[in-house]
Motif scaffolding. Structure first.
Motif, PDB file in Angstrom:
ATOM      1  N   ASP A 116      96.650  17.182   3.394  1.00  0.00           N
ATOM      2  CA  ASP A 116      95.337  16.581   3.628  1.00  0.00           C
ATOM      3  C   ASP A 116      94.296  17.450   2.947  1.00  0.00           C
ATOM      4  O   ASP A 116      94.147  18.630   3.264  1.00  0.00           O
ATOM      5  CB  ASP A 116      95.074  16.503   5.133  1.00  0.00           C
ATOM      6  N   GLY A 122      91.055  16.492   2.835  1.00  0.00           N
ATOM      7  CA  GLY A 122      89.758  16.183   3.448  1.00  0.00           C
ATOM      8  C   GLY A 122      89.104  14.985   2.789  1.00  0.00           C
ATOM      9  O   GLY A 122      89.449  14.580   1.676  1.00  0.00           O
ATOM     10  N   ASP A 123      88.156  14.398   3.488  1.00  0.00           N
ATOM     11  CA  ASP A 123      87.383  13.249   2.985  1.00  0.00           C
ATOM     12  C   ASP A 123      88.264  12.126   2.446  1.00  0.00           C
ATOM     13  O   ASP A 123      87.954  11.518   1.430  1.00  0.00           O
ATOM     14  CB  ASP A 123      86.375  13.680   1.921  1.00  0.00           C
ATOM     15  N   GLY A 124      89.393  11.851   3.103  1.00  0.00           N
ATOM     16  CA  GLY A 124      90.240  10.729   2.714  1.00  0.00           C
ATOM     17  C   GLY A 124      91.082  10.961   1.479  1.00  0.00           C
ATOM     18  O   GLY A 124      91.567  10.005   0.876  1.00  0.00           O
ATOM     19  N   ALA A 125      91.274  12.208   1.063  1.00  0.00           N
ATOM     20  CA  ALA A 125      92.086  12.515  -0.116  1.00  0.00           C
ATOM     21  C   ALA A 125      93.301  13.338   0.292  1.00  0.00           C
ATOM     22  O   ALA A 125      93.189  14.266   1.086  1.00  0.00           O
ATOM     23  CB  ALA A 125      91.263  13.272  -1.141  1.00  0.00           C
ATOM     24  N   ASP A 126      94.459  12.967  -0.250  1.00  0.00           N
ATOM     25  CA  ASP A 126      95.702  13.700  -0.015  1.00  0.00           C
ATOM     26  C   ASP A 126      96.345  14.054  -1.357  1.00  0.00           C
ATOM     27  O   ASP A 126      96.220  13.315  -2.329  1.00  0.00           O
ATOM     28  CB  ASP A 126      96.711  12.858   0.762  1.00  0.00           C
ATOM     29  N   THR A 146      89.236   3.712   1.912  1.00  0.00           N
ATOM     30  CA  THR A 146      88.453   4.944   1.954  1.00  0.00           C
ATOM     31  C   THR A 146      89.340   6.170   1.778  1.00  0.00           C
ATOM     32  O   THR A 146      88.904   7.279   2.033  1.00  0.00           O
ATOM     33  CB  THR A 146      87.683   5.062   3.281  1.00  0.00           C
ATOM     34  N   SER A 147      90.599   5.957   1.379  1.00  0.00           N
ATOM     35  CA  SER A 147      91.477   7.096   1.149  1.00  0.00           C
ATOM     36  C   SER A 147      92.179   6.953  -0.191  1.00  0.00           C
ATOM     37  O   SER A 147      92.348   5.852  -0.712  1.00  0.00           O
ATOM     38  CB  SER A 147      92.499   7.233   2.280  1.00  0.00           C
TER      39      SER A 147
END
Length: 121
Positions: free
Chosen positions: A40, A42-46, A3-4
């Motif tokens: 980060d 947000g919502d599992g995205a970096d 989920t990321s």
């Protein structure tokens, strides 16, 4: 399935690049090491900056990928962001213009990596 997701941008100097991205995106790193710094989103995205992959990146080498910042607010928001970034001294690759997906422009980080700004789909 995970989920990321991490988008990695290769840079010559991770701390220097992190200062550039932190100022440009107005965010602070969420993880820092001497050669790998992540933000980060947000919502599992970096967004990660990594200086451990190449010996030296040349800004003049053409890039075939982009990091894209999707903004709400329509064409005016895109143009306002362009003006803010130009005032910060970024290198403009493509000035604001209308494309099939909406208003957009492209700048480059100090290592030549492309950063596109476009409207939210």
């Amino acid at each position: 399935m995970s989920t990321s997701i991490v988008f990695i941008v290769y840079v010559n100097d991770a701390p220097e690049a992190a200062r550039f991205y932190a100022d440009l995106l107005e965010i602070r790193p969420s993880f820092e090491t001497p050669r790998y710094i992540a933000f980060d989103l947000g919502d599992g995205a970096d967004l990660a900056l990594w200086s451990g992959h190449f010996d030296e990146l040349a800004p003049a080498v053409p890039r075939t990928s982009e990091v894209c910042l999707a903004l709400p607010g329509g064409p005016d928001a895109i143009d306002q962001r362009f003006e803010r970034w130009v005032a910060k001294g970024v290198r403009v690759v493509s000035e604001p213009r209308d494309e099939v997906f909406g208003r957009t422009f492209v700048v480059a980080d100090p290592d030549g990596n492309l950063i596109r700004v476009a409207p939210v789909d």
